[in-house]
Enzyme design. Structure first.
Site, PDB file in Angstrom:
ATOM      1  N   GLU A   1       0.669  -1.095  -0.007  1.00 40.95           N
ATOM      2  CA  GLU A   1       0.055  -0.001   0.108  1.00 40.95           C
ATOM      3  C   GLU A   1       1.026   1.102   0.166  1.00 40.95           C
ATOM      4  OE1 GLU A   1      -3.160   0.128   2.979  1.00 40.95           O
ATOM      5  OE2 GLU A   1      -2.936   2.181   3.441  1.00 40.95           O
TER       6      GLU A   1
ATOM      7  N   GLU B   1      -2.750  11.637   3.000  1.00 43.60           N
ATOM      8  CA  GLU B   1      -3.599  10.987   4.183  1.00 43.60           C
ATOM      9  C   GLU B   1      -3.293  11.757   5.419  1.00 43.60           C
ATOM     10  OE1 GLU B   1      -2.805   6.769   5.153  1.00 43.60           O
ATOM     11  OE2 GLU B   1      -4.653   6.573   5.860  1.00 43.60           O
TER      12      GLU B   1
END
Ligand SMILES: *[C@@H]1O[C@H](CO)[C@@H](O)[C@H](O)[C@H]1NC(C)=O
Ligand SMILES: *[C@@H]1O[C@H](CO)[C@@H](O)[C@H](O)[C@H]1NC(C)=O
Ligand SMILES: *[C@@H]1O[C@H](CO)[C@@H](O)[C@H](O)[C@H]1NC(C)=O
Ligand SMILES: *[C@@H]1O[C@H](CO)[C@@H](O)[C@H](O)[C@H]1NC(C)=O
Ligand SMILES: *[C@@H]1O[C@H](CO)[C@@H](O)[C@H](O)[C@H]1NC(C)=O
Length: 325
Positions: free
Chosen positions: A138, A143
């Protein structure tokens, strides 16, 4: 899409491959502007693996409730900002989308005018194969939680993957061990790099009119750049949405993850681009009280108007692929 697996070639070929992999130029593989997103992405109508106070609606519901819409040059996805939730009912309606296509070595450029802000928000732009989880690796490009700048760029891998502490990047490494023992989304760690600018996230990002994130993944490294929209010296292939880009002209990235002690082809598979917005949950919920957002993230249930700025506005997402690797 390049499907190159180093392990298939064995030891001798590795050196040859290392020399043959070029960064840029890359050629446009997909342009997403306005309603292109409706054709090239799918809405993930799933329960949030990170336990957020969210209801990820279908594309049909999102469009019917105007939680997503497109104009000629913008694509918007937003949280429901009118409904009071009941304590034991479903969470706040929001969007989670993933690209229909999967990508291996590539460059992705995100031209973002506005990102979700507000207490309890946990927005993310990332790449993974969420049908496989950690086994495909990932890459978290953009974020954070609760408006707390700066952005953190993070890799999560299942296998061994560490990066050197003294690598050339503008950001600050928080951890150099990218491996994750837990499943993706469950108290994971990974290797994070904090961006050096408050303009990289949340309210300051938005007050500058957003900016550009770019991620390059090759078999030798993963790099992420950020430029605030109002800054000087943004590469013209970025601002112009060029049909080919040359990452060698983009300067020092905010985050750089070389393959010195990380077999990128082994720990990263073919991944989708994922864009979402959840609330509270494993991260935003855990950090809620620290930053003056109130006593409990369950406040997400009421005060729906507190989510009126919890929206994404994308000018474009462009994906480029190279001729080598
Ligand atoms: C899927 O979407 C429907 C309609 O948009 C909604 O009623 C349902 O709660 C969603 N499921 C999940 C798991 O969020
Ligand atoms: C959806 O919301 C936008 C922004 O508020 C508005 O401009 C547009 O007219 C709305 N569309 C519909 C179908 O209500
Ligand atoms: C939501 O609930 C709160 C607390 O009960 C109330 O003050 C508020 O008016 C409600 N808002 C809406 C939009 O129903
Ligand atoms: C990770 O490295 C350790 C120590 O070198 C080794 O024992 C372990 O098998 C490796 N794990 C994987 C998944 O490659
Ligand atoms: C990092 O440290 C290693 C070992 O001391 C050295 O060989 C390498 O050149 C350094 N790299 C950078 C980017 O400073």
């Amino acid at each position: 899409m390049g499907h190159f697996r180093r392990s298939v070639l064995g030891g001798l070929a590795v050196g040859i491959v290392a020399q043959s992999v070029m960064a840029g130029p890359y050629t446009i593989a997909q342009t997403n502007v306005g309603s292109d997103f409706f054709n090239n992405f799918q809405w993930e109508n799933i329960s949030d693996p990170t336990n957020g106070r969210v209801e990820y609606v279908t594309k049909e519901t999102a469009q019917a409730k105007n939680l997503t819409y497109a104009t000629e040059d913008s694509f918007v996805m937003r949280a429901d900002s009118t409904t009071n939730l009941t304590a034991d009912g479903p969470g706040r309606m929001s969007n989670r989308i993933k690209s229909n296509a999967q990508y291996n070595t590539h460059v992705a450029v995100f031209d973002i005018r506005h990102m979700p802000q507000g207490c309890g928000t946990w927005p993310a732009v990332w790449e993974a194969d969420d049908t496989v989880g950690a086994a495909s690796g990932e890459i978290d490009i953009l974020e954070g939680v609760n408006d707390l700048a700066p952005n953190s760029v993070t890799l999560h891998t299942e296998g061994n993957c560490t990066v050197p502490s003294n690598r050339t990047q503008l950001g600050t490494p928080l951890s150099n061990d990218c491996s994750d023992t837990a499943d993706i989304g469950n108290g994971n760690n990974g290797c994070s790099v904090d961006a050096p600018y408050t303009s990289s996230y949340g309210p300051v990002f938005n007050s500058n009119g957003g900016g550009y994130y770019a991620m390059e993944r090759t078999s030798q490294f993963i790099r992420v750049w950020f430029w605030a929209r109002n800054q000087d010296g943004i590469p013209s292939d970025i601002t112009g949405g060029a049909s080919s880009v040359d990452t060698d002209n983009w300067g020092t990235p905010i985050a750089y993850f070389p393959d010195d002690n990380c077999d990128i082809n082994k720990v990263f598979g073919n991944n989708n681009i994922v864009i979402d917005l959840t609330f509270c949950g494993n991260w935003a919920g855990a950090d809620f009280t620290e930053i003056g957002c109130g006593s409990d993230c369950i406040l997400v249930n009421e005060n729906p108007s507190a989510f009126s700025d919890a929206y994404w506005d994308f000018a474009a997402v462009r994906v480029y692929e190279g001729s080598s690797s």
